[in-house]
Scaffold this motif. Structure first.
Motif, PDB file in Angstrom:
ATOM      1  N   LEU A 196       0.818  -1.249  -0.107  1.00 31.05           N
ATOM      2  CA  LEU A 196      -0.004  -0.057   0.053  1.00 31.05           C
ATOM      3  C   LEU A 196       0.822   1.083  -0.115  1.00 31.05           C
ATOM      4  O   LEU A 196       0.495   2.206  -0.603  1.00 31.05           O
ATOM      5  N   ALA A 197       2.061   0.910   0.568  1.00 31.59           N
ATOM      6  CA  ALA A 197       2.785   2.271   0.781  1.00 31.59           C
ATOM      7  C   ALA A 197       3.875   2.656  -0.561  1.00 31.59           C
ATOM      8  O   ALA A 197       4.043   3.691  -0.880  1.00 31.59           O
ATOM      9  N   VAL A 198       4.248   1.471  -1.169  1.00 33.98           N
ATOM     10  CA  VAL A 198       5.272   1.870  -2.171  1.00 33.98           C
ATOM     11  C   VAL A 198       5.056   1.250  -3.339  1.00 33.98           C
ATOM     12  O   VAL A 198       5.638   1.444  -4.527  1.00 33.98           O
ATOM     13  N   LEU A 199       3.837   0.282  -3.710  1.00 34.53           N
ATOM     14  CA  LEU A 199       3.554  -0.455  -4.829  1.00 34.53           C
ATOM     15  C   LEU A 199       2.852   0.840  -5.802  1.00 34.53           C
ATOM     16  O   LEU A 199       1.757   1.214  -5.675  1.00 34.53           O
ATOM     17  N   PRO A 200       3.347   0.754  -7.071  1.00 35.88           N
ATOM     18  CA  PRO A 200       2.905   1.698  -7.994  1.00 35.88           C
ATOM     19  C   PRO A 200       1.879   0.804  -9.084  1.00 35.88           C
ATOM     20  O   PRO A 200       1.826  -0.394  -8.921  1.00 35.88           O
ATOM     21  N   GLU A 201       0.907   1.593  -9.597  1.00 39.48           N
ATOM     22  CA  GLU A 201       0.145   0.677 -10.655  1.00 39.48           C
ATOM     23  C   GLU A 201       0.914   0.295 -11.615  1.00 39.48           C
ATOM     24  O   GLU A 201       1.976   1.087 -12.230  1.00 39.48           O
ATOM     25  N   SER A 202       0.414  -0.538 -12.663  1.00 38.81           N
ATOM     26  CA  SER A 202       1.188  -0.700 -13.778  1.00 38.81           C
ATOM     27  C   SER A 202       1.111   0.235 -14.632  1.00 38.81           C
ATOM     28  O   SER A 202      -0.014   0.945 -15.021  1.00 38.81           O
ATOM     29  N   VAL A 203       2.210   0.795 -15.210  1.00 39.82           N
ATOM     30  CA  VAL A 203       2.481   1.908 -16.123  1.00 39.82           C
ATOM     31  C   VAL A 203       1.818   1.718 -17.467  1.00 39.82           C
ATOM     32  O   VAL A 203       1.407   2.696 -18.163  1.00 39.82           O
ATOM     33  N   ARG A 204       1.862   0.324 -17.884  1.00 38.80           N
ATOM     34  CA  ARG A 204       1.292  -0.148 -19.220  1.00 38.80           C
ATOM     35  C   ARG A 204      -0.385   0.225 -18.863  1.00 38.80           C
ATOM     36  O   ARG A 204      -0.934   0.508 -20.025  1.00 38.80           O
ATOM     37  N   TYR A 205      -0.906   0.032 -17.842  1.00 32.30           N
ATOM     38  CA  TYR A 205      -2.362  -0.190 -17.460  1.00 32.30           C
ATOM     39  C   TYR A 205      -2.708   1.248 -17.673  1.00 32.30           C
ATOM     40  O   TYR A 205      -3.825   1.777 -18.331  1.00 32.30           O
ATOM     41  N   LEU A 206      -1.854   2.127 -17.024  1.00 33.82           N
ATOM     42  CA  LEU A 206      -2.115   3.449 -17.060  1.00 33.82           C
ATOM     43  C   LEU A 206      -2.429   3.917 -18.228  1.00 33.82           C
ATOM     44  O   LEU A 206      -3.258   4.770 -18.735  1.00 33.82           O
ATOM     45  N   VAL A 207      -1.418   3.848 -19.224  1.00 29.09           N
ATOM     46  CA  VAL A 207      -1.358   4.228 -20.735  1.00 29.09           C
ATOM     47  C   VAL A 207      -2.683   3.645 -21.300  1.00 29.09           C
ATOM     48  O   VAL A 207      -3.396   4.227 -21.930  1.00 29.09           O
ATOM     49  N   ALA A 208      -2.698   2.511 -21.175  1.00 32.49           N
ATOM     50  CA  ALA A 208      -4.033   1.749 -22.005  1.00 32.49           C
ATOM     51  C   ALA A 208      -5.086   2.161 -21.596  1.00 32.49           C
ATOM     52  O   ALA A 208      -6.026   2.346 -22.435  1.00 32.49           O
ATOM     53  N   LYS A 209      -5.331   2.859 -20.438  1.00 31.14           N
ATOM     54  CA  LYS A 209      -6.538   3.346 -19.794  1.00 31.14           C
ATOM     55  C   LYS A 209      -6.757   4.811 -19.953  1.00 31.14           C
ATOM     56  O   LYS A 209      -7.651   5.371 -19.557  1.00 31.14           O
ATOM     57  N   GLY A 210      -5.862   5.509 -20.613  1.00 34.14           N
ATOM     58  CA  GLY A 210      -5.629   6.743 -20.857  1.00 34.14           C
ATOM     59  C   GLY A 210      -5.804   7.759 -19.581  1.00 34.14           C
ATOM     60  O   GLY A 210      -6.229   8.882 -19.648  1.00 34.14           O
ATOM     61  N   LYS A 211      -5.050   7.335 -18.612  1.00 31.81           N
ATOM     62  CA  LYS A 211      -4.894   8.022 -17.277  1.00 31.81           C
ATOM     63  C   LYS A 211      -3.732   9.379 -17.533  1.00 31.81           C
ATOM     64  O   LYS A 211      -3.208   9.264 -18.516  1.00 31.81           O
TER      65      LYS A 211
END
Length: 455
Positions: A196-211
């Motif tokens: 919860l403190a250090v894990l980032p979201e998948s960067v590929r997922y962020l791009v694919a979802k248009g974040k």
């Protein structure tokens, strides 16, 4: 806008050294897989103590022993679509917390019925955690190292089961059988807090979802400072799906349905072999004339072969990955057959079991990487999760298969020959996948436009 202002996110990962953030993500997901192996096997470690303390028959433990497998299947099948819709990070943290809490709750169980229900809930958390860990690691890997690192991560599963056995052998006499469940609950909860403190979201997922590009840039800056000057991000897939399709619609779409079915069949048959042998070899070898101690030691050789998955991962990164794994299953079939033909010689039997264990674990540990490479980002978690979920039923089927063959008084040689057929089926299924999926486009944009600031 210059070419340097817009970059493909996978190209960014490919062109920069593997960073401390990526190693941290790998390490945390490796620990998750280790805990998965430990908790999945935990009920087997405490079974003798349950029989003694609760005065139950050995046959009564069947529901308890299988409850987690049903939970694993359910958790994997449900979590994949949720992960592709809501993200890898939240599902992963939630699933780790779930199996931690459920394991602690098992300590309070006062009957087999209560323990069975709680073991099912534990399995749901374990089943949801595994595919999300695979997906997250795969989506932070450069293309040239993905299979190697995912396979290396999966070595944590047999390691967790083995270490758990040694710890349980020490802890149960000292602190009682509940201490194993306490350990299996506390460690995941501590890990969930760290995630919860250090894990980032998948960067590929962020791009694919248009974040928003700012969010993507913040993550990539932890990999390389070069990301600070990038204004927009795009994503091109090595194997892309039909535009705008996601979740199960993509996995079962015309381009992917044959490959998906073949992956399910392969993983299912692999677990028929693994659980059919790991659960029944001690009994079969004892019937063959070995002592109880010898039977246990011989059977313990089988799950020691996970390290071979690292070598297989290297081969998968250099050659046709599906054909490499198909070859492992073909050799698995031969080596399992050889176990049944080696019962007359202890030396030959040990060699056959070791070889079969290396090949079986190598092939099975390589399947998540194979599935992760097959599906594009918008359906990857679903594809991996459904393969793992459907495959879990193979573990249940394998146990019942060997039990039925024994009831029909088939010879030991015959039993191992029948189980070996599952390896042949896995090999054929992967070759069908190669033939049926050769026309999937190699490169195709997943989103029509790059992600810009403010989008």
């Amino acid at each position: 806008m210059s070419g340097k202002d817009v970059i493909d996110v996978q190209r960014f990962l490919n062109e920069h050294p593997f960073s401390r953030l990526q190693w941290l993500i790998f390490a945390m997901c490796f620990v998750i897989v280790v805990l998965d192996g430990f908790d999945t096997a935990a009920v087997g470690f405490i079974a003798p103590s349950l029989i003694a303390e609760w005065h139950v028959q050995k046959s009564s433990l069947g529901p308890v022993l299988s409850a987690a497998l049903f939970g694993l299947a359910f958790g994997a099948i449900v979590s994949g679509p949720l992960s592709d819709r809501w993200g890898r990070r939240g599902l992963l943290i939630g699933s780790v917390a779930l199996f931690g809490v459920a394991s602690l709750a098992c300590v309070l169980a006062g009957s087999l019925t209560q323990l069975t229900v709680l073991r099912f809930v534990t399995g749901v958390g374990l089943g949801a955690a595994m595919p999300n860990a695979v997906t997250l690691v795969g989506e932070y890997c450069p293309d040239r190292r993905r299979a190697t690192l995912v396979n290396l991560m999966f070595c944590g599963f047999p390691l967790g089961a083995a270490v758990g056995g040694f710890l349980a052998a020490w802890m149960i006499p000292q602190f009682g059988w509940r201490s194993v469940l306490v350990l299996g609950g506390v460690v995941p909860l501590v890990l969930a807090a760290i995630l919860l403190a250090v894990l980032p979201e998948s960067v590929r997922y962020l791009v694919a979802k248009g974040k928003p590009a700012e969010r993507i840039r913040d993550v990539l800056r932890r990999i390389s400072p070069d990301a600070a000057t990038i204004q927009a991000f795009t994503l091109r897939e090595a194997a892309a799906g039909p535009a705008r399709k996601s979740d199960m619609r993509l996995v079962l779409s015309g381009s992917y349905i044959v490959g998906s079915l073949m992956l399910w069949i392969t993983y299912f048959m692999g677990l028929v072999i693994f659980y059919g042998l790991i659960n029944w070899m001690p009994v079969l070898f004892k019937e063959a004339g070995f002592s109880a101690g010898q039977s246990t030691l011989l059977s313990a050789l089988f799950p020691l072969g996970g390290v071979g998955a690292v070598v297989c991962g290297m081969l998968m990164d250099r050659f046709n990955a599906t054909k490499v794994v198909a070859g492992c299953y073909a050799l698995t079939a031969l080596s399992v057959y050889a176990i049944g033909q080696s019962l007359g010689s202890v030396g030959a039997l040990i060699g056959a079991i070791l070889v079969a264990g290396v090949l079986m674990n190598t092939a099975q540990c390589s399947m998540p990487a194979l599935a992760a490479a097959f599906y594009p980002t918008q359906g990857r978690a679903t594809g991996v999760a459904w393969m793992l979920g459907v495959g879990r039923f193979g573990g249940i089927a394998g146990s019942f298969l060997v039990a039925e063959l024994s009831l029909r008084h088939l010879s030991l040689e015959g039993i191992f020959s029948v189980v070996a057929v599952a390896g042949v089926i896995s090999c054929v299924a992967l070759l069908v996948k190669v033939a049926a999926c050769r026309d999937i486009p190699v490169v195709q944009p997943v989103e029509g436009e790059p992600v810009h600031p403010g989008h």
